[in-house]
Scaffold this motif. Structure first.
Motif, PDB file in Angstrom:
ATOM      1  N   ALA A 201       0.852  -1.186   0.000  1.00 45.79           N
ATOM      2  CA  ALA A 201       0.000   0.000   0.000  1.00 45.79           C
ATOM      3  C   ALA A 201       0.885   1.232   0.000  1.00 45.79           C
ATOM      4  O   ALA A 201       2.094   1.150   0.260  1.00 45.79           O
ATOM      5  CB  ALA A 201      -0.922   0.010   1.218  1.00 45.79           C
ATOM      6  N   GLY A 202       0.302   2.371  -0.299  1.00 41.44           N
ATOM      7  CA  GLY A 202       1.001   3.645  -0.188  1.00 41.44           C
ATOM      8  C   GLY A 202       0.651   4.288   1.140  1.00 41.44           C
ATOM      9  O   GLY A 202      -0.457   4.113   1.653  1.00 41.44           O
ATOM     10  N   ALA A 203       1.584   5.036   1.717  1.00 36.71           N
ATOM     11  CA  ALA A 203       1.331   5.715   2.994  1.00 36.71           C
ATOM     12  C   ALA A 203       2.190   6.973   3.060  1.00 36.71           C
ATOM     13  O   ALA A 203       3.398   6.921   2.847  1.00 36.71           O
ATOM     14  CB  ALA A 203       1.656   4.786   4.164  1.00 36.71           C
ATOM     15  N   TYR A 204       1.545   8.104   3.337  1.00 43.64           N
ATOM     16  CA  TYR A 204       2.310   9.335   3.500  1.00 43.64           C
ATOM     17  C   TYR A 204       3.165   9.248   4.764  1.00 43.64           C
ATOM     18  O   TYR A 204       2.725   8.728   5.791  1.00 43.64           O
ATOM     19  CB  TYR A 204       1.376  10.540   3.605  1.00 43.64           C
ATOM     20  N   SER A 208       0.834  12.508   6.879  1.00 42.10           N
ATOM     21  CA  SER A 208       0.501  13.839   6.375  1.00 42.10           C
ATOM     22  C   SER A 208       0.583  13.867   4.859  1.00 42.10           C
ATOM     23  O   SER A 208       1.597  13.472   4.272  1.00 42.10           O
ATOM     24  CB  SER A 208       1.455  14.888   6.958  1.00 42.10           C
ATOM     25  N   GLU A 209      -0.466  14.392   4.222  1.00 43.95           N
ATOM     26  CA  GLU A 209      -0.492  14.499   2.770  1.00 43.95           C
ATOM     27  C   GLU A 209       0.574  15.471   2.250  1.00 43.95           C
ATOM     28  O   GLU A 209       0.859  15.502   1.058  1.00 43.95           O
ATOM     29  CB  GLU A 209      -1.884  14.950   2.311  1.00 43.95           C
ATOM     30  N   LYS A 210       1.137  16.278   3.135  1.00 38.81           N
ATOM     31  CA  LYS A 210       2.186  17.224   2.740  1.00 38.81           C
ATOM     32  C   LYS A 210       3.537  16.516   2.561  1.00 38.81           C
ATOM     33  O   LYS A 210       4.461  17.087   2.000  1.00 38.81           O
ATOM     34  CB  LYS A 210       2.319  18.330   3.788  1.00 38.81           C
ATOM     35  N   ASN A 211       3.616  15.295   3.096  1.00 40.46           N
ATOM     36  CA  ASN A 211       4.886  14.556   3.045  1.00 40.46           C
ATOM     37  C   ASN A 211       4.910  13.570   1.874  1.00 40.46           C
ATOM     38  O   ASN A 211       3.900  13.330   1.218  1.00 40.46           O
ATOM     39  CB  ASN A 211       5.105  13.802   4.360  1.00 40.46           C
ATOM     40  N   LYS A 212       6.078  12.985   1.670  1.00 35.61           N
ATOM     41  CA  LYS A 212       6.272  12.054   0.564  1.00 35.61           C
ATOM     42  C   LYS A 212       5.478  10.764   0.784  1.00 35.61           C
ATOM     43  O   LYS A 212       5.328  10.293   1.918  1.00 35.61           O
ATOM     44  CB  LYS A 212       7.760  11.724   0.426  1.00 35.61           C
ATOM     45  N   MET A 213       4.990  10.202  -0.311  1.00 39.86           N
ATOM     46  CA  MET A 213       4.313   8.908  -0.256  1.00 39.86           C
ATOM     47  C   MET A 213       5.360   7.794  -0.209  1.00 39.86           C
ATOM     48  O   MET A 213       6.223   7.706  -1.077  1.00 39.86           O
ATOM     49  CB  MET A 213       3.420   8.721  -1.479  1.00 39.86           C
ATOM     50  N   LEU A 214       5.286   6.962   0.830  1.00 39.55           N
ATOM     51  CA  LEU A 214       6.186   5.834   0.982  1.00 39.55           C
ATOM     52  C   LEU A 214       5.468   4.552   0.575  1.00 39.55           C
ATOM     53  O   LEU A 214       4.245   4.528   0.411  1.00 39.55           O
ATOM     54  CB  LEU A 214       6.674   5.739   2.423  1.00 39.55           C
ATOM     55  N   GLN A 215       6.247   3.478   0.428  1.00 34.12           N
ATOM     56  CA  GLN A 215       5.666   2.170   0.121  1.00 34.12           C
ATOM     57  C   GLN A 215       5.556   1.362   1.426  1.00 34.12           C
ATOM     58  O   GLN A 215       6.545   1.191   2.135  1.00 34.12           O
ATOM     59  CB  GLN A 215       6.538   1.419  -0.876  1.00 34.12           C
ATOM     60  N   ARG A 216       4.356   0.909   1.711  1.00 36.35           N
ATOM     61  CA  ARG A 216       4.116   0.166   2.953  1.00 36.35           C
ATOM     62  C   ARG A 216       3.921  -1.317   2.626  1.00 36.35           C
ATOM     63  O   ARG A 216       3.110  -1.661   1.759  1.00 36.35           O
ATOM     64  CB  ARG A 216       2.896   0.715   3.685  1.00 36.35           C
TER      65      ARG A 216
END
Length: 644
Positions: A201-204, A208-216
């Motif tokens: 999944a993707g996770a900020y 926070s939506e202001k931060n980079k999307m990481l891979q979870r």
């Protein structure tokens, strides 16, 4: 010598500096082998922790909830080690244990795929067999910053910089891998034997939506392979029982882009909904509740008075009417206060139990929406009970009994949690202590086991939450009882006492279903779409074998409808076996096949859903009596997990 008090109350003497591992070994060889961590004076520690003073100690094993959490947290570190081994340059986010498993967030140039999960599982298995110890080391802030800066781990650096001064900083190393972590962990990677990576999944970063999307990467781990196999089986069963899938197949409700989070109920879904509401009304009338209805839109001033404007504004919808601010209600309580204040109340009127099936709207983030389980508008089966202080205990017990009756009718088991004062609360310490004590007293009077959930109460009072357990061992918070000393004060609610003076009533907020929509979703998944007869949208389908039997089939339907049994005839020009399969697919409780023999003897061939039989013949009136008794008794059968 130090005195160590164990969970069973026994006391053991140990040398200062003795580790928790050595303490476990002194108790039994089996416990030493099974131990994963221990609690020392309520704080969970590694088994390498050395005792320096008298303490209360509980040895944790992975077959318990707290020990399993430690195992899963350690598995998340094992995953992170595997990722950095296979995908060098990947930067680490966080990797906590969560309900039913764990996850770890990664910042990687490589986009992970399902095939990568299989590769990572193989690497984790290899690392587990290496049996690397989890080694804890406490370091100064400067050393920690230098270590993670040197490795380009900017997310870890950010976490360290945000730690308050004086908080110990610890790092854990297993083999070639080191992570920032407060711990604790299992003794070594060899303890992690039964695990599975589940999905991506993707996770900020930091939510926070202001931060980079990481891979979870999500995974789970258990003490034994058999427990993991059972969990994975139930995951697959959950997919088969998904209420969104069943709702579409059974034509109960639908969800559309024109109204995200706002469900559309179809005719069959409305039947189920109305039955649940009618059942609710009847049982509440029997217990002295009176039903009210309050408006959906109310003036801003009311929400300021209730505290919702300050404490719940981000979850509300707003509008303007005649240049004044109004809000769409997220809760029914303030409207209920206005009804209470509409006339002078006497102590003789109390307890006053006012119930409402009230439509509320709450703003949920689009990513949180999930079928009927998480929506933006739903109907709460609220009730507000206004009472004398002397009536608190009896009223709470009455609500507990009502909730217990409802859940048993539907075949749910449940457990209870007592949620106490949150940080963002209003009211005096004295009022909170009194309210919390009253809830505890009622639970103890009922002899109920309960778990204390610190800080999870409503902003206006503590609460008892009822968590349903379904056939897949998942838990869902539905019913709640909230004792409130704040709202009566804010709304200046009064009653005239025996002394002729005005006094302040005490108030209970409570729900049983919680949300009609959510409860329907839970029932769909609990029953795998096969509603018990009393709830089924169509209770009986009559199947004429050929065209010449249609008249008799219609007469059977007419007789059933006379008795308020929801029935229909399938007179399509299709083969009888096809029509039987269709009725089974639609999970109709009873299918009646009628041909020459049945028409001649006023009989029916009865097929019950889920039972593989050729149909047992019985007289029509005998069948009417059978189904009437099943409806009256509200018999519920939860389908087996291995399929319909």
């Amino acid at each position: 010598m130090l005195q160590v008090t164990l969970k069973d109350g026994s006391v053991r003497s140990v040398e200062p500096g003795a580790t928790l591992a050595s303490l476990a070994a002194s108790i039994s060889r089996g416990l030493a082998k099974a131990a994963v961590a221990a609690k020392v004076d309520g704080e969970t520690r590694d088994l390498t922790y050395a005792l320096q003073s008298d303490a209360e100690v509980e040895i944790l094993t992975a077959d318990g909830e707290e020990g399993l959490k430690v195992l899963r947290h350690s598995a998340s570190h094992l995953l992170a080690q595997a990722v950095q081994n296979l995908f060098p340059g990947t930067r680490l986010g966080i990797g906590p244990a969560i309900a039913n498993g764990f996850y770890y967030d990664f910042d990687s140039e490589h986009v992970f795929t399902p095939e990568d999960l299989r590769r990572l599982e193989a690497e984790m298995t290899h690392l587990a067999k290496e049996n690397f110890p989890y080694e804890r080391r406490e370091v100064e802030r400067g050393e920690a910053l230098a270590f993670f800066n040197g490795r380009g781990e900017n997310y870890k650096v950010e976490l360290i910089e945000d730690l308050p001064d004086g908080v110990p900083i610890s790092m854990y190393t297993q083999g070639n891998f080191t992570d920032l972590c407060a711990g604790p962990h299992v003794p070594s990677t060899g303890k992690i034997k039964a695990f599975k990576l589940l999905n991506l999944a993707g996770a900020y970063w930091r939510g926070s939506e202001k931060n980079k999307m990481l891979q979870r990467i999500y995974g789970t781990a258990f003490e034994k392979q058999a427990d993991l196999d059972d969990y994975l089986f139930k995951l697959e069963e959950a997919k088969r029982r998904d209420h969104r899938k069943l709702g579409q197949e059974l034509d109960l409700f639908s969800l559309h882009d024109e109204g995200p989070g706002f469900p559309f109920f179809h005719p069959k879904g409305m039947i189920v909904r109305n039955i649940l509401e009618d059942f609710w009304r009847l049982e509440h009338q029997r217990r002295g509740y009176q039903e009210i209805k309050t408006p959906i839109i109310l003036n801003r001033g009311l929400w300021e008075q209730s505290g919702h404007w300050d404490h719940y504004k981000e979850n509300m919808y707003f509008t303007k009417i005649d240049d004044e601010d109004y809000a769409v209600k997220p809760m029914n309580c303030p409207g209920g206060m206005i009804v209470y204040k509409s006339k002078l109340r006497s102590y003789r009127d109390l307890p006053l139990r006012l119930g409402e099936l009230g439509l509320v709207h709450r703003h949920e983030l689009s990513g949180a929406l999930h079928g009927l389980l998480r929506v933006r508008n739903f109907t709460q089966d609220d009730a507000h009970i206004y009472m004398l202080p002397s009536q608190i205990k009896d009223e709470i017990i009455g609500v507990i009994d009502l909730v217990d009756y409802f859940y048993r009718i539907f075949g749910f088991e449940y457990h209870v949690e007592l949620s106490t004062r949150p940080e963002d609360s209003m009211g005096s310490d004295e009022a909170w202590e009194m309210a919390t004590g009253a809830l505890e007293e009622a639970l103890q009077a009922k002899g109920m086991d309960y778990k204390v959930n610190p800080g999870d109460g409503a902003f206006y009072g503590p609460k008892i939450d009822f968590h349903l357990r379904d056939c897949l061992d998942r838990t869902w918070q539905c019913g709640t009882i909230q004792l409130d000393f704040q709202m009566p004060e804010k709304f200046d609610l009064t009653y005239v006492g025996e002394d002729g003076q005005k006094h302040r009533p005490v108030m209970i907020h409570r729900v049983v279903y919680g949300s009609i929509e959510r409860f329907i979703a839970l029932l769909l998944e609990q029953y795998a779409g096969a509603f018990p007869t009393w709830l089924a949208p169509v209770q009986v389908r009559v199947l004429p074998i050929s065209e010449r039997h249609e008249k008799y089939a219609q007469s059977v339907v007419a007789r059933l409808r006379e008795q308020d049994i929801r029935s229909e005839a399938d007179d399509r020009r299709e083969k009888i076996n096809y029509k039987i399969r269709e009725a089974q697919r639609e999970k109709i409780p009873f299918t009646l096949v009628v041909g020459d023999r049945e028409a001649e003897s006023a009989a029916v061939a009865v097929r019950r859903y889920g039972q593989d039989n050729a149909g047992s013949k019985m007289g029509l009136e005998e069948f009417v009596s059978l189904i009437q008794e099943e409806i009256r008794s509200k018999k519920s059968v939860v389908p087996q997990l291995h399929g319909d």
